[in-house]
Scaffold this motif. Sequence first.
Motif, short mmCIF file in Angstrom:
data_model
loop_
_atom_site.label_atom_id
_atom_site.label_comp_id
_atom_site.label_asym_id
_atom_site.label_seq_id
_atom_site.Cartn_x
_atom_site.Cartn_y
_atom_site.Cartn_z
N ALA A 79 -42.70 -51.43 -71.39
CA ALA A 79 -41.22 -50.94 -71.20
C ALA A 79 -40.58 -51.64 -69.66
O ALA A 79 -39.44 -51.39 -69.58
CB ALA A 79 -41.06 -49.55 -71.07
N GLY A 80 -41.46 -52.43 -68.89
CA GLY A 80 -40.78 -53.08 -67.78
C GLY A 80 -40.46 -52.15 -66.64
O GLY A 80 -39.92 -52.33 -65.83
N CYS A 81 -41.29 -51.22 -66.56
CA CYS A 81 -41.05 -50.17 -65.34
C CYS A 81 -42.56 -50.11 -64.53
O CYS A 81 -43.59 -50.07 -64.84
CB CYS A 81 -41.19 -48.43 -66.08
SG CYS A 81 -39.99 -48.41 -67.37
N PRO A 82 -42.03 -50.04 -63.16
CA PRO A 82 -43.18 -49.95 -62.23
C PRO A 82 -43.92 -48.69 -62.48
O PRO A 82 -43.43 -47.66 -63.07
CB PRO A 82 -42.14 -50.03 -60.85
CG PRO A 82 -40.88 -50.41 -61.26
CD PRO A 82 -40.91 -50.20 -62.64
N ARG B 225 -33.32 -49.15 -63.10
CA ARG B 225 -34.59 -49.21 -63.38
C ARG B 225 -35.30 -47.73 -63.32
O ARG B 225 -34.64 -46.75 -63.32
CB ARG B 225 -35.30 -49.95 -62.26
CG ARG B 225 -35.21 -49.59 -60.88
CD ARG B 225 -35.84 -50.31 -59.96
NE ARG B 225 -35.31 -51.63 -60.03
CZ ARG B 225 -34.20 -52.24 -59.79
NH1 ARG B 225 -33.28 -51.18 -58.93
NH2 ARG B 225 -34.00 -53.61 -59.79
N ALA B 226 -36.58 -47.70 -64.02
CA ALA B 226 -37.17 -46.40 -64.04
C ALA B 226 -38.45 -46.48 -63.23
O ALA B 226 -39.25 -47.50 -64.01
CB ALA B 226 -37.41 -45.84 -65.34
N VAL B 227 -38.93 -45.76 -62.70
CA VAL B 227 -40.33 -45.83 -62.26
C VAL B 227 -41.27 -44.68 -62.56
O VAL B 227 -40.80 -43.47 -62.87
CB VAL B 227 -40.51 -45.54 -60.62
CG1 VAL B 227 -41.90 -45.33 -60.21
CG2 VAL B 227 -39.74 -46.67 -59.81
N VAL B 228 -42.47 -44.98 -63.48
CA VAL B 228 -43.20 -44.14 -64.06
C VAL B 228 -44.17 -43.44 -62.85
O VAL B 228 -45.02 -44.21 -62.36
CB VAL B 228 -43.99 -44.76 -65.06
CG1 VAL B 228 -45.11 -43.63 -65.78
CG2 VAL B 228 -43.07 -45.00 -66.17
N VAL B 229 -44.43 -42.18 -62.65
CA VAL B 229 -45.35 -41.59 -61.79
C VAL B 229 -46.19 -40.67 -62.79
O VAL B 229 -45.72 -39.76 -63.15
CB VAL B 229 -44.66 -40.92 -60.94
CG1 VAL B 229 -45.64 -40.28 -59.87
CG2 VAL B 229 -43.53 -41.65 -60.05
N MET C 279 -31.24 -44.43 -60.72
CA MET C 279 -32.67 -44.69 -60.61
C MET C 279 -33.30 -43.77 -61.50
O MET C 279 -33.15 -42.45 -61.45
CB MET C 279 -33.16 -44.99 -59.53
CG MET C 279 -34.48 -45.49 -59.57
SD MET C 279 -35.54 -45.23 -58.18
CE MET C 279 -36.42 -43.70 -58.35
N GLY C 280 -34.25 -43.96 -62.60
CA GLY C 280 -34.75 -43.20 -63.21
C GLY C 280 -36.20 -42.90 -62.70
O GLY C 280 -36.88 -43.95 -62.16
N VAL C 281 -37.00 -41.50 -62.95
CA VAL C 281 -38.11 -41.33 -62.40
C VAL C 281 -38.89 -40.62 -63.65
O VAL C 281 -38.36 -39.32 -63.81
CB VAL C 281 -38.20 -40.23 -61.05
CG1 VAL C 281 -39.66 -40.03 -60.83
CG2 VAL C 281 -37.52 -40.84 -59.87
#
Length: 366
Positions: A163-166, A130-134, A1-3
């Motif tokens: 980009a479809g990222c939370p 998936r990757a979550v953008v913080v 999983m990407g952060v």
Amino acid sequence: MGVWLVGARGSVATTAVAGCAAVAAGLRPPTGMVTETPPFADSGLPPLTSLVFGGHDTAHCPLPKRAEELAAGGVLPHGLPSAVHAELAAADAEIRPGGPLPGDSRTDDELIESFAADLRDFVRRRGLARAVVVNVASTEPLPTDGDARLPASSLYAAAALRAGCPYVNFTPSTGLHHPRLAEAARSSGLPYAGRDGKTGQTLLRSVLGPMFAQRALDVRAWSGTNLLGGGDGAALADPAAAAAKNAGKERVLADTLGSAPEGEVHIDDVPSLGDWKTAWDHIAFDGFLGTRMVLQTTWQGCDSALAAPLILDLARLTARAHATGLTGSLPYLAFYFKDPDDGAPAALGEQYGQLLRFAEELGTER
């Protein structure tokens, strides 16, 4: 999983990357990580060993060097930067130029597409589920009605959606809360949460405010002062940025007490403090028969060490929410924020109960 961290070479991001590597390797305990406590054991959260870090930043100091600076300042344990050097270097290799920088002539849409392309490339090359953008970048001033351009935080938020990222906003900056992004957020089919992480003074206020209200004690005035160093202190020396930060602090009191008491919060930049901060609160209240009393509190903490475990918690919880098909705002994560989404409770105890129920729900979605 990407952060994917916006502000990826800052103190908070560096501490999160180094801390994740240290905990995953068993070098340090997961102190401060709520998601590593027993109630979350069966929630299906991605393991720390599965997290892959990248991000955007306009700074150029590599993460291994930044980690050494933090260790010299007592933020990271002595010897930790060398122990997790490989993980820091790998994350630094995934950091892309942020913006907009002075002189950048690209339109908002061109910037959003560029940032979104970086995200899509990160997910594709690393084979991520998936990757979550913080967003952990420095606080920016709130936009004014006459601003024709989106603020930087909103450009990154829009790129996450594209980009479809939370998306998680750990700062007081506008992010997805810009009115021009409201429809895109609603129709994205993605989960998102924020804003402004609750790590110190406001954390304490969210506990003390309900105490006064539940004991029927009349708070007459509540004043506070913050002494901050490092990049956060410098950013909040701007009155417009400080106003964005203070809004959440004051809202917690209004929500928990039923009305806003007299008093203000002041933020002073003290560069010599580095990553450390001190917060004072002076609370004047009336007891039985109008007896006047005072409570004073002092909070001294390391901002990055307080924030980093919350970043890891939020990334894992939001990723799991995405995996289970949840969309839209995540009020269950109000426990982590000064300014949670509308409808979320303001008292920490209520927020924690809501978070535990969310953990149970995540565990049932297999």
